[in-house]
Design a protein around this motif. Structure first.
Motif, PDB file in Angstrom:
ATOM      1  N   LEU A   1       0.510   2.566  -8.989  1.00  0.00           N
ATOM      2  CA  LEU A   1      -0.757   2.718  -9.692  1.00  0.00           C
ATOM      3  C   LEU A   1      -1.902   2.755  -8.693  1.00  0.00           C
ATOM      4  CD1 LEU A   1      -2.426  -0.239  -9.956  1.00  0.00           C
ATOM      5  CD2 LEU A   1      -0.508  -0.687 -11.454  1.00  0.00           C
ATOM      6  N   TYR A   2      -2.993   3.344  -9.144  1.00  0.00           N
ATOM      7  CA  TYR A   2      -4.225   3.360  -8.362  1.00  0.00           C
ATOM      8  C   TYR A   2      -5.095   2.208  -8.854  1.00  0.00           C
ATOM      9  CZ  TYR A   2      -3.115   7.882  -6.382  1.00  0.00           C
ATOM     10  OH  TYR A   2      -2.510   8.895  -5.701  1.00  0.00           O
ATOM     11  N   ILE A   3      -5.577   1.421  -7.926  1.00  0.00           N
ATOM     12  CA  ILE A   3      -6.454   0.312  -8.292  1.00  0.00           C
ATOM     13  C   ILE A   3      -7.774   0.901  -8.778  1.00  0.00           C
ATOM     14  CG2 ILE A   3      -7.680  -1.717  -7.453  1.00  0.00           C
ATOM     15  CD1 ILE A   3      -5.457  -2.035  -5.358  1.00  0.00           C
ATOM     16  N   GLY A   4      -8.165   0.519  -9.999  1.00  0.00           N
ATOM     17  CA  GLY A   4      -9.370   1.069 -10.610  1.00  0.00           C
ATOM     18  C   GLY A   4     -10.610   0.856  -9.762  1.00  0.00           C
ATOM     19  N   GLN A   5     -11.465   1.884  -9.749  1.00  0.00           N
ATOM     20  CA  GLN A   5     -12.687   1.832  -8.947  1.00  0.00           C
ATOM     21  C   GLN A   5     -13.913   1.427  -9.755  1.00  0.00           C
ATOM     22  OE1 GLN A   5     -12.204   5.925  -7.358  1.00  0.00           O
ATOM     23  NE2 GLN A   5     -12.508   4.949  -5.375  1.00  0.00           N
TER      24      GLN A   5
ATOM     25  N   SER B   1      -7.258   2.801  -4.007  1.00  0.00           N
ATOM     26  CA  SER B   1      -6.033   2.981  -3.234  1.00  0.00           C
ATOM     27  C   SER B   1      -4.820   2.878  -4.159  1.00  0.00           C
ATOM     28  CB  SER B   1      -5.947   1.951  -2.105  1.00  0.00           C
ATOM     29  OG  SER B   1      -5.933   0.653  -2.628  1.00  0.00           O
ATOM     30  N   SER B   2      -3.736   3.483  -3.720  1.00  0.00           N
ATOM     31  CA  SER B   2      -2.487   3.474  -4.470  1.00  0.00           C
ATOM     32  C   SER B   2      -1.606   2.342  -3.973  1.00  0.00           C
ATOM     33  CB  SER B   2      -1.777   4.817  -4.273  1.00  0.00           C
ATOM     34  OG  SER B   2      -0.496   4.787  -4.861  1.00  0.00           O
TER      35      SER B   2
ATOM     36  N   ASP C   1       0.870  -1.161   0.000  1.00  0.00           N
ATOM     37  CA  ASP C   1       0.000   0.000   0.000  1.00  0.00           C
ATOM     38  C   ASP C   1       0.917   1.224   0.000  1.00  0.00           C
ATOM     39  OD1 ASP C   1      -1.399   2.305   1.480  1.00  0.00           O
ATOM     40  OD2 ASP C   1      -3.066   0.936   1.074  1.00  0.00           O
ATOM     41  N   SER C   2       0.765   2.112  -0.979  1.00  0.00           N
ATOM     42  CA  SER C   2       1.672   3.261  -1.110  1.00  0.00           C
ATOM     43  C   SER C   2       1.570   4.231   0.051  1.00  0.00           C
ATOM     44  CB  SER C   2       1.403   4.010  -2.422  1.00  0.00           C
ATOM     45  OG  SER C   2       1.657   3.180  -3.523  1.00  0.00           O
TER      46      SER C   2
ATOM     47  N   ARG D   1      -7.770  -5.624  -6.698  1.00  0.00           N
ATOM     48  CA  ARG D   1      -8.805  -5.211  -5.737  1.00  0.00           C
ATOM     49  C   ARG D   1      -8.953  -6.216  -4.597  1.00  0.00           C
ATOM     50  NH1 ARG D   1     -11.601  -7.293  -9.968  1.00  0.00           N
ATOM     51  NH2 ARG D   1     -13.071  -8.947  -9.454  1.00  0.00           N
ATOM     52  N   THR D   2      -8.403  -7.450  -4.781  1.00  0.00           N
ATOM     53  CA  THR D   2      -8.434  -8.424  -3.692  1.00  0.00           C
ATOM     54  C   THR D   2      -7.294  -8.203  -2.705  1.00  0.00           C
ATOM     55  OG1 THR D   2      -7.101 -10.089  -4.860  1.00  0.00           O
ATOM     56  CG2 THR D   2      -9.502 -10.166  -5.188  1.00  0.00           C
TER      57      THR D   2
END
Length: 178
Positions: free
Chosen positions: A130-134, A158-159, A43-44, A151-152
């Motif tokens: 990268l940002y996990i796509g929403q 979140s980045s 997690d960034s 996403r899992t």
């Protein structure tokens, strides 16, 4: 009672205890020494370890995502080279708005069976953020035949940071999720 070296029974116990403590300290130091390369995802924001796996030089993986405009898959392929990640290929189905339209020297754009490939890439990254796509991006790690939806690992939006780290035995005990 003493032996021929003048060490009594109590002295031998002290030598054994000292040797045991010394060996234990050596083992602890060895366990803390980072010597193993691992591909890690953190997690960034918090630095929390989300996923890790041991890697060797030359190991490759991909990141697949759905393009927000074309709504078709894009796959970026990376290879581990030392402590860096090298993007060596990209594939996509629709060439247009939102896609990189400039090739670096030596790169080639080819179309095979309706899929575009950018080949001969050699783009170096110390890490990938990268940002996990929403909504629809559905970022997915492609690793050794497995598909791991990002996403899992962390919440959408979140980045995350993907990189190669030196890991010790103690680090591994911290909680590998691979």
């Amino acid at each position: 009672m003493s032996n021929r070296f003048g060490i009594n029974r109590k002295g031998r116990m002290n030598v054994r205890l000292f040797s045991f403590i010394l060996a234990l300290i050596f083992c602890i130091i060895l366990a803390m020494f980072p010597f193993d390369d691992a591909l890690v995802i953190r997690d960034s924001q918090t630095g929390r370890l989300l996923w890790e796996t041991p890697v060797d030089n030359g190991l490759s993986f991909g990141i697949r995502w759905i393009h927000s405009i074309h709504r078709t898959p894009v796959v970026e392929f990376f290879r581990v080279e030392g402590s860096e990640l090298v993007e060596y290929q990209m594939s996509f189905e629709d060439y247009g708005i939102g896609m990189n339209n400039q090739l670096a020297p030596g790169e080639q754009l080819v179309n095979r069976n309706g899929t575009f490939y950018v080949e001969n890439m050699h783009r170096l990254f110390p890490e990938i953020r990268l940002y996990i796509g929403q909504v629809r991006a559905n970022h997915t790690l492609l690793f050794q035949g497995e598909e791991i939806p990002l996403r899992t690992l962390d919440r959408p939006g979140s980045s995350i940071t993907i990189r190669v780290e030196k890991r010790s035995i103690i680090d591994r005990l911290e909680g590998s999720t691979s």
